[in-house]
Design an enzyme around this catalytic site. Structure first.
Site, PDB file in Angstrom:
ATOM      1  N   HIS A   1       0.924  -1.169  -0.117  1.00 33.68           N
ATOM      2  CA  HIS A   1       0.057  -0.144   0.014  1.00 33.68           C
ATOM      3  C   HIS A   1       0.757   1.284  -0.003  1.00 33.68           C
ATOM      4  O   HIS A   1       1.346   1.722   0.914  1.00 33.68           O
ATOM      5  CB  HIS A   1      -0.840   0.053   1.117  1.00 33.68           C
ATOM      6  CG  HIS A   1      -1.785  -1.157   1.181  1.00 33.68           C
ATOM      7  ND1 HIS A   1      -1.460  -2.514   1.754  1.00 33.68           N
ATOM      8  CD2 HIS A   1      -3.009  -1.490   0.988  1.00 33.68           C
ATOM      9  CE1 HIS A   1      -2.239  -3.243   1.723  1.00 33.68           C
ATOM     10  NE2 HIS A   1      -3.249  -2.684   1.377  1.00 33.68           N
TER      11      HIS A   1
ATOM     12  N   GLY B   1      -3.528  -3.424  11.497  1.00 32.54           N
ATOM     13  CA  GLY B   1      -4.280  -4.008  10.389  1.00 32.54           C
ATOM     14  C   GLY B   1      -5.863  -4.055  10.200  1.00 32.54           C
ATOM     15  O   GLY B   1      -6.445  -3.437   9.403  1.00 32.54           O
ATOM     16  N   PRO B   2      -6.390  -4.685  11.188  1.00 34.98           N
ATOM     17  CA  PRO B   2      -7.751  -4.634  11.683  1.00 34.98           C
ATOM     18  C   PRO B   2      -8.065  -3.303  11.778  1.00 34.98           C
ATOM     19  O   PRO B   2      -7.846  -2.675  13.174  1.00 34.98           O
ATOM     20  CB  PRO B   2      -8.130  -5.646  12.743  1.00 34.98           C
ATOM     21  CG  PRO B   2      -6.817  -6.408  12.632  1.00 34.98           C
ATOM     22  CD  PRO B   2      -5.610  -5.617  12.410  1.00 34.98           C
TER      23      PRO B   2
ATOM     24  N   HIS C   1      -4.173   3.104  -3.294  1.00 30.70           N
ATOM     25  CA  HIS C   1      -4.317   2.483  -2.153  1.00 30.70           C
ATOM     26  C   HIS C   1      -3.484   1.468  -1.719  1.00 30.70           C
ATOM     27  O   HIS C   1      -2.714   1.138  -0.849  1.00 30.70           O
ATOM     28  CB  HIS C   1      -5.712   2.355  -1.867  1.00 30.70           C
ATOM     29  CG  HIS C   1      -6.001   1.442  -0.702  1.00 30.70           C
ATOM     30  ND1 HIS C   1      -6.251   1.932   0.858  1.00 30.70           N
ATOM     31  CD2 HIS C   1      -6.033   0.278  -0.493  1.00 30.70           C
ATOM     32  CE1 HIS C   1      -6.451   0.853   1.554  1.00 30.70           C
ATOM     33  NE2 HIS C   1      -6.184  -0.167   0.734  1.00 30.70           N
TER      34      HIS C   1
ATOM     35  N   ARG D   1     -17.994 -17.364  39.305  1.00 29.14           N
ATOM     36  CA  ARG D   1     -17.885 -15.901  39.203  1.00 29.14           C
ATOM     37  C   ARG D   1     -17.533 -15.373  40.639  1.00 29.14           C
ATOM     38  O   ARG D   1     -16.709 -14.309  40.674  1.00 29.14           O
ATOM     39  CB  ARG D   1     -19.132 -15.240  38.465  1.00 29.14           C
ATOM     40  CG  ARG D   1     -20.207 -15.268  39.158  1.00 29.14           C
ATOM     41  CD  ARG D   1     -21.293 -14.433  38.480  1.00 29.14           C
ATOM     42  NE  ARG D   1     -22.518 -14.722  39.270  1.00 29.14           N
ATOM     43  CZ  ARG D   1     -23.694 -13.971  39.250  1.00 29.14           C
ATOM     44  NH1 ARG D   1     -23.522 -12.722  38.956  1.00 29.14           N
ATOM     45  NH2 ARG D   1     -24.746 -14.318  39.955  1.00 29.14           N
TER      46      ARG D   1
ATOM     47  N   GLU E   1     -17.708  -3.291  24.980  1.00 27.60           N
ATOM     48  CA  GLU E   1     -16.959  -4.666  25.236  1.00 27.60           C
ATOM     49  C   GLU E   1     -15.540  -4.665  24.326  1.00 27.60           C
ATOM     50  O   GLU E   1     -14.506  -4.972  24.648  1.00 27.60           O
ATOM     51  CB  GLU E   1     -17.651  -6.128  24.868  1.00 27.60           C
ATOM     52  CG  GLU E   1     -18.917  -6.193  25.674  1.00 27.60           C
ATOM     53  CD  GLU E   1     -20.073  -5.328  25.437  1.00 27.60           C
ATOM     54  OE1 GLU E   1     -20.030  -4.603  24.462  1.00 27.60           O
ATOM     55  OE2 GLU E   1     -21.137  -5.375  26.120  1.00 27.60           O
TER      56      GLU E   1
ATOM     57  N   HIS F   1     -21.426 -15.970  33.097  1.00 27.78           N
ATOM     58  CA  HIS F   1     -22.875 -16.536  32.747  1.00 27.78           C
ATOM     59  C   HIS F   1     -22.287 -17.491  31.495  1.00 27.78           C
ATOM     60  O   HIS F   1     -22.602 -17.063  30.353  1.00 27.78           O
ATOM     61  CB  HIS F   1     -23.612 -15.092  32.165  1.00 27.78           C
ATOM     62  CG  HIS F   1     -24.055 -14.417  33.287  1.00 27.78           C
ATOM     63  ND1 HIS F   1     -22.880 -13.736  34.302  1.00 27.78           N
ATOM     64  CD2 HIS F   1     -25.021 -13.974  34.027  1.00 27.78           C
ATOM     65  CE1 HIS F   1     -23.575 -13.051  35.321  1.00 27.78           C
ATOM     66  NE2 HIS F   1     -24.851 -13.351  34.979  1.00 27.78           N
TER      67      HIS F   1
ATOM     68  N   HIS G   1     -28.599 -14.537  25.393  1.00 27.15           N
ATOM     69  CA  HIS G   1     -27.199 -14.486  26.496  1.00 27.15           C
ATOM     70  C   HIS G   1     -26.661 -15.745  26.707  1.00 27.15           C
ATOM     71  O   HIS G   1     -25.642 -15.806  27.494  1.00 27.15           O
ATOM     72  CB  HIS G   1     -27.819 -14.051  27.445  1.00 27.15           C
ATOM     73  CG  HIS G   1     -28.299 -12.663  27.942  1.00 27.15           C
ATOM     74  ND1 HIS G   1     -29.082 -11.973  26.536  1.00 27.15           N
ATOM     75  CD2 HIS G   1     -27.943 -11.526  28.347  1.00 27.15           C
ATOM     76  CE1 HIS G   1     -28.824 -10.543  26.812  1.00 27.15           C
ATOM     77  NE2 HIS G   1     -28.463 -10.368  27.942  1.00 27.15           N
TER      78      HIS G   1
END
Ligand SMILES: Cc1ncc(C[n+]2csc(CCOP(=O)(O)OP(=O)(O)O)c2C)c(N)n1
Ligand SMILES: [Mg+2]
Length: 655
Positions: free
Chosen positions: A27, A116-117, A258, A349, A403, A453, A465
């Site tokens: 690139h 990269g991501p 690009h 937990r 998250e 969970h 869930h």
């Protein structure tokens, strides 16, 4: 600087177009467009010393637009880092060159994070900036006082994670974070107006950021914007208006630059346009010398820092903190002994919270958090006060419902060093974090994911869930340790193991529901083997029940029934398939003998368990989505009870 800045920047442009041309892959557009910005950053702003790329108080530079990797390789080379060498740049994108297609933190010192991501580099940088402020609060300006610079493209700003990341950074007022946006109005498909009409500046401003704009090809204007960013106490976005592929006369400003080699003719034309007469991969001596001089200021600053460290009362503590080797202390041992004295019936937990209470008391480097599920993930302890914009010394981060942003920030904290991050959400939302978990694993970072969970055992919240495929999907990820403990002792053991993993992340899958105590000895950390025999068959062994987490107690019940019917059954707790797979063949064979019927039990997909049961074994699990109901009804409905399973095993034995 005696040479015109443009010529110094053209060294980046030449290396980028020549390396991409040689590889016929890569690139060139982004490095050529941002070369002027990068040159000024390195000459006058970035604090670095090529002789010590890991100097803890260096500024962090994150190339979030990772496809523009040649920008990173060119600047590191030109600034005098030992690597990449010019030969390594010649071998850009080839096997065994550290100049990989996208920058990899484990290939080159000076590449702070794998990118990269798109979007994740910026989100990772937020974590670095958090770690910097936290350690500054603990160790003071004399030891920790640096900035985090990010180069991000349109793609990084368009990705959803961008909003999570900047929301967190704006809220925490991370004023030492500066994002240089390559505002070239081009992405792969063409002009950005094909797909967006967002007012990015307004969004950042609304999120608590300071926003500047500049002409990304005018050093004086870039300097003005950078100075304004340094002076502002909010995180800063600088929209650098640039031309992608700057200098390639027929292709610049278009997506043609690009992600493909410019072609021999266009490279020659660009040389002409830029006034660059040197042969490919040759940097004229005066330009090379000017670039090398950029590191001089950092060399001096590092020497001064080293002196301050040497005379600091906090020297030993700081060095140990950065080295990051931790071992559970006295509080943890006392906690373990207490588990034997009074075995608790608790959810794992809750057992995790109890282990953390002991660990966070002893280990200051632990910085926890949750994506708005603190009371469910049980991640907060009395030792971890909130980390806020007014008090960065805190050790608990309220990540909000972000998250992916949380997971990426944890990568940044781990990469920064001095901090061991852990953070929680529901296991089912590991999907939302998955891109960042993958980068924890790829980058070999010690991040601990506390995912609660962990099955239909969560009950009434229902199929959205209830994780089904998640455990196996996570186990499929290389270099991620997935651990599903069965009781409080195992949970404590898993935490000790997680903290010892300096080169990989760990994901703890924990229950919402209470589980009976199964282990009554703590003399040896049995979870280290990954899978171990929790109970020996009494009658001649016919069956080995292999279960994880909440299903280990179910396996114990089934074993009781089998033994009552005269069939000997071992119970194996397979707390981590990764660790089990790392044991030698003899050990594995002793736990999973070939002459027994192997039966797996896990309240999730049966996909993949053939690996341990063989095709002739039996696999109990759930191969559909879950359902909304009380827990007892669900386990019955999905056939995960002793009364449902034992007869099927008996039938197979009698066959
Ligand atoms: C998450 C993610 N999605 C898609 C891609 C593939 N990709 C690489 S670069 C790019 C376009 C990015 O545009 P921009 O950031 O403006 O880069 P520029 O073309 O200006 O160099 C895409 C879609 C990627 N690397 N990461
Ligand atoms: Mg762009």
């Amino acid at each position: 600087m005696t040479l015109p800045e443009r010529q110094l920047a053209n060294a980046i442009r030449a290396l980028a177009m020549d390396a991409v041309q040689a590889a016929n892959s890569g690139h060139p557009g982004m490095p050529m467009g941002m070369a002027d910005v990068a040159t000024l950053l390195y000459s006058d702003y970035l604090k670095f010393d090529p002789a010590d790329p890991a100097w803890p108080d260096r500024d962090r530079f994150v190339l979030s637009a990772g496809h523009g990797s040649m920008l990173a390789y060119a600047t590191l080379h030109l600034a005098g880092y030992a690597h990449p060498t010019i030969d390594e740049i010649r071998n850009f994108r080839q096997l065994n060159s550290p100049c990989a297609g996208h920058p990899e933190n484990f290939e080159l010192a000076g590449v702070e994070t794998t990118t990269g991501p798109l979007g994740q580099g910026l989100a990772t940088a937020v974590g670095m900036a958090i770690a910097e402020r936290h350690l500054n609060a603990v160790y003071g300006d004399e030891l920790v006082d640096h900035r985090t610079y990010v180069v991000a493209g349109d793609g990084c700003l368009m990705e959803g994670i961008n909003h999570e990341a900047i929301g967190l950074a704006g809220h925490l007022k991370l004023g030492r974070l500066i994002v240089l946006w390559d505002d070239n109005k081009i992405t792969i498909d063409g002009a950005t107006d094909l797909s967006t009409s967002e007012d990015v500046r307004a969004r950042y401003a609304a999120t608590g950021w300071h926003v500047e704009s500049c002409d990304g090809h005018d050093p004086a204007d870039i300097r003005r914007a950078l100075d304004a960013a340094l002076a502002d106490e909010r995180p800063s976005l600088i929209a650098c208006r640039t031309i992608i592929g700057f200098g390639a006369p027929n292709k610049q400003g278009t997506s043609a630059t690009h992600g493909a080699a410019l072609g021999v003719d266009e490279v020659a034309a660009a040389r002409e346009t830029l006034g660059w007469t040197a042969e490919p991969f040759v940097i004229p001596a005066d330009i090379a010398a000017a670039w090398k001089a950029f590191g001089e200021k950092g060399k001096r600053l590092r020497a001064e820092w080293q002196d301050r460290l040497a005379s600091s009362a906090k020297k030993d503590d700081f060095e140990a903190r950065i080295a990051g080797h931790v071992t559970p202390g006295a509080a943890f041992q006392a906690y373990l002994d207490g588990l034997v004295a009074e075995p608790p019936k608790v959810a794992t937990r809750k057992a995790s919270e109890n282990a953390l209470t002991a660990l966070t008391a002893d280990i200051e480097a632990l910085v926890g958090g949750s994506a708005d599920l603190t009371g469910s993930n049980n991640t907060k302890t009395s030792s971890t006060k909130p980390l806020t914009r007014d008090d960065y010394s805190g050790r608990y981060i309220y990540y909000g419902i972000r998250e992916f942003g949380m997971a990426a920030a944890m990568n940044g904290m781990a990469l920064h060093g001095g901090v061991i991050p852990y953070g929680g959400t529901f296991l089912v939302f590991s999907d939302y974090c998955r891109g960042a978990i993958r980068l924890s694993a790829l980058q070999r970072q010690r991040v601990v994911y506390v995912m609660t969970h962990d099955s239909i055992g969560l009950g009434e919240d229902g199929p959205t869930h209830q994780p089904i495929e998640h455990l196996q999907a996570l186990r499929a990820m290389p270099n991620l340790l997935v651990m599903r403990p069965a009781d409080a002792v195992e949970t404590a053991e898993c935490w000790a193991i997680a903290l010892a993993q300096e080169d990989r992340p760990t994901l703890l899958a924990l229950t919402r529901q209470n589980l009976p105590p199964l282990r009554h000895d703590v003399t040896e950390n049995l979870c280290l083997k990954g899978g171990y025999r929790l109970r020996d068959a009494s009658a001649a062994r016919k069956v080995v029940l292999v279960a994880t987490g909440s299903e280990v107690s179910l396996a114990m019940e089934i074993a009781d029934q089998l033994e009552a019917a005269g069939q000997g059954a071992d119970v194996v707790s397979m707390v981590s398939t990764e660790l089990f797979d790392e044991q030698d063949a003899a050990y594995q064979a002793s736990i999973l003998p070939r002459d027994a019927l192997i039966v797996s039990i896990e309240a999730g997909t049966t996909f993949g368990w053939e690996r341990y049961t063989g095709r002739d074994g039996l696999r109990f699990g759930i191969d559909s989505f879950g359902a909304s109901a009380p827990i007892e009804d669900l386990f019955k409905h999905f056939g995960l009870t002793a009364d449902a399973i034992t007869p099927q095993i008996m039938a197979r034995l009698n066959n």
